[in-house]
Design a protein around this motif. Structure first.
Motif, PDB file in Angstrom:
ATOM      1  N   ASN A 199      -4.282   4.660   5.669  1.00  0.00           N
ATOM      2  CA  ASN A 199      -2.892   4.964   5.330  1.00  0.00           C
ATOM      3  C   ASN A 199      -2.276   3.826   4.524  1.00  0.00           C
ATOM      4  O   ASN A 199      -1.763   2.861   5.106  1.00  0.00           O
ATOM      5  CB  ASN A 199      -2.082   5.221   6.600  1.00  0.00           C
ATOM      6  CG  ASN A 199      -2.510   6.484   7.309  1.00  0.00           C
ATOM      7  OD1 ASN A 199      -3.590   6.541   7.893  1.00  0.00           O
ATOM      8  ND2 ASN A 199      -1.673   7.509   7.255  1.00  0.00           N
ATOM      9  N   ASN A 224       6.253  12.438   1.430  1.00  0.00           N
ATOM     10  CA  ASN A 224       5.293  13.125   2.287  1.00  0.00           C
ATOM     11  C   ASN A 224       4.726  12.203   3.358  1.00  0.00           C
ATOM     12  O   ASN A 224       4.166  12.667   4.341  1.00  0.00           O
ATOM     13  CB  ASN A 224       4.135  13.665   1.436  1.00  0.00           C
ATOM     14  CG  ASN A 224       4.562  14.776   0.511  1.00  0.00           C
ATOM     15  OD1 ASN A 224       4.893  15.862   0.959  1.00  0.00           O
ATOM     16  ND2 ASN A 224       4.570  14.509  -0.785  1.00  0.00           N
ATOM     17  N   ASN A 225       4.865  10.892   3.159  1.00  0.00           N
ATOM     18  CA  ASN A 225       4.262   9.925   4.068  1.00  0.00           C
ATOM     19  C   ASN A 225       5.317   9.198   4.888  1.00  0.00           C
ATOM     20  O   ASN A 225       6.481   9.087   4.491  1.00  0.00           O
ATOM     21  CB  ASN A 225       3.413   8.929   3.276  1.00  0.00           C
ATOM     22  CG  ASN A 225       2.268   9.616   2.553  1.00  0.00           C
ATOM     23  OD1 ASN A 225       1.655  10.544   3.084  1.00  0.00           O
ATOM     24  ND2 ASN A 225       1.982   9.172   1.338  1.00  0.00           N
ATOM     25  N   ARG A 258      -2.062   5.788  13.632  1.00  0.00           N
ATOM     26  CA  ARG A 258      -2.808   5.727  12.374  1.00  0.00           C
ATOM     27  C   ARG A 258      -3.094   4.274  12.002  1.00  0.00           C
ATOM     28  O   ARG A 258      -2.454   3.346  12.477  1.00  0.00           O
ATOM     29  CB  ARG A 258      -2.001   6.386  11.231  1.00  0.00           C
ATOM     30  CG  ARG A 258      -1.699   7.860  11.443  1.00  0.00           C
ATOM     31  CD  ARG A 258      -2.943   8.709  11.367  1.00  0.00           C
ATOM     32  NE  ARG A 258      -2.653  10.137  11.478  1.00  0.00           N
ATOM     33  CZ  ARG A 258      -2.621  10.812  12.613  1.00  0.00           C
ATOM     34  NH1 ARG A 258      -2.855  10.179  13.778  1.00  0.00           N
ATOM     35  NH2 ARG A 258      -2.373  12.105  12.618  1.00  0.00           N
ATOM     36  N   TYR A 309      -2.722   1.706   9.251  1.00  0.00           N
ATOM     37  CA  TYR A 309      -1.924   1.425   8.051  1.00  0.00           C
ATOM     38  C   TYR A 309      -2.479   0.192   7.356  1.00  0.00           C
ATOM     39  O   TYR A 309      -2.700  -0.836   7.992  1.00  0.00           O
ATOM     40  CB  TYR A 309      -0.449   1.231   8.417  1.00  0.00           C
ATOM     41  CG  TYR A 309       0.153   2.468   9.029  1.00  0.00           C
ATOM     42  CD1 TYR A 309       0.681   3.476   8.224  1.00  0.00           C
ATOM     43  CD2 TYR A 309       0.160   2.657  10.403  1.00  0.00           C
ATOM     44  CE1 TYR A 309       1.205   4.633   8.777  1.00  0.00           C
ATOM     45  CE2 TYR A 309       0.689   3.814  10.970  1.00  0.00           C
ATOM     46  CZ  TYR A 309       1.206   4.798  10.148  1.00  0.00           C
ATOM     47  OH  TYR A 309       1.716   5.936  10.705  1.00  0.00           O
TER      48      TYR A 309
END
Length: 338
Positions: A179, A198-199, A231, A233
């Motif tokens: 990510n 979108n993120n 997630r 990152y």
């Protein structure tokens, strides 16, 4: 060496273009600017006092690609060009397969015709689907991506595997990102999504700067540390450095290589929100929504293969990622339009 960077005005592409120029490479950028801005390359030049040549055009345009390879002594290609919004890919699958899959095939055909066989491809951890175990290693089987965007990345990977098996002259790196977040420490470059982000992190930053009212957190009942999705990152500058290491590694070899680019650490949505609030000094209001179809509870990388084979590790922590994001967003509340 002269490098062709497709999609080089985009978020990851522009940061990698900067890294290439700083490392002494010549760079030709091909971009149709459909979801990015030429201003990113102006920022690159302001930071390093070097410039890339921008050619406006589409990676699906074979005649244009042939002309680029004829007019420039390209040594290798870093391929970022493509469409990347998961939700949009569900609504517009043909556009995604055309841009991503057909574009990649057309690029490879033009490369082969020009005698250029070194390629670094921007792939994604979405190709793993929903693995049963964490962290994710490169030898895990690829899964079934739940959307056309992820499917397009997996199709391209399969095409490149077949190409390298058929033609040993090719030397290809598949870089599976986790990510990407953050921005250049100067505050001059960052992520500039068109429309509603979108993120997670650009959405958080736009809430903090006042462009959006609140963040939606999709699900707080996952089996994770606080119920929200976890997630891996990775700072975009670390990611750009990974591309340089991959390029240098494949330059002396042949065949296909796969590397995860992640930190090896997972953070929950709430942990990211808290880190951003600390970095910005501003609250980030949010509301919890139902889970989204296709989302998995947690996903993070085992990056040890990249460390061993590329000599690369991510060095920037979550606090740096959020601080750099806020420096960019607070000084460019409307992105490159400011």
């Amino acid at each position: 060496m002269k490098i062709l960077v497709t999609g080089g005005t985009g978020y990851i592409g522009s940061h990698t273009t900067l890294a290439l120029l700083e490392a002494g490479y010549e760079v030709v950028v091909l971009d149709n600017l459909c979801n990015s801005s030429e201003a990113a390359l102006h920022a690159v030049e302001a930071i390093c006092a070097k410039s890339a040549l921008l050619i406006r055009g589409d990676v699906c345009d074979r005649a244009l690609l042939d002309r680029i390879f004829q007019e420039h002594a390209i040594d290798a290609v870093l391929h970022f060009a493509g469409l990347k919004a998961v939700g949009e890919s569900v609504r517009k699958p043909l556009e995604y397969y055309q841009a991503n899959v057909c574009g990649s095939i057309t690029l490879c055909q033009a490369m082969a015709a020009a005698g250029v066989f070194r390629l670094v491809f921007s792939s994604s951890a979405t190709v793993y689907g929903a693995p049963e175990h964490m962290p994710i290693r490169e030898d895990f089987p690829t899964g079934t991506p739940t959307n056309p965007y992820g499917q397009s990345k997996l199709i391209i990977e399969n095409v490149l595997h077949d190409l390298c098996a058929a033609q040993p002259r090719w030397s290809v790196a598949l870089l599976r990102y986790f990510n990407p977040v953050g921005a250049h420490a100067s505050g001059l470059m960052g992520e500039d999504p068109r429309g509603i982000p979108n993120n997670l992190v650009p959405y958080i930053s736009q809430v903090a700067v006042g462009s959006l009212n609140e963040l939606s957190i999709f699900g707080d009942d996952y089996p994770t540390v606080d119920g929200t999705g976890v997630r891996d990152y990775i700072h975009v500058v670390d990611l750009a450095d990974g591309h340089l290491k991959a390029l240098q590694t494949i330059s002396g070899g042949s065949g296909i290589n796969v590397w995860n680019l992640g930190t090896g650490d997972g953070y929950s949505v709430r942990q990211v929100v808290h880190a951003f609030e600390q970095a910005s000094g501003r609250p980030v209001p949010y509301r919890v929504e139902p889970r989204r179809a296709g989302d998995i509870a947690e996903c993070w990388a085992d990056p040890s293969k990249a460390e061993q084979e590329l000599g690369w590790t991510a060095t920037r922590n979550l606090q740096e990622m959020m601080a750099d994001t806020w420096r960019w967003q607070s000084s460019h509340p409307k992105g490159y339009l400011e």
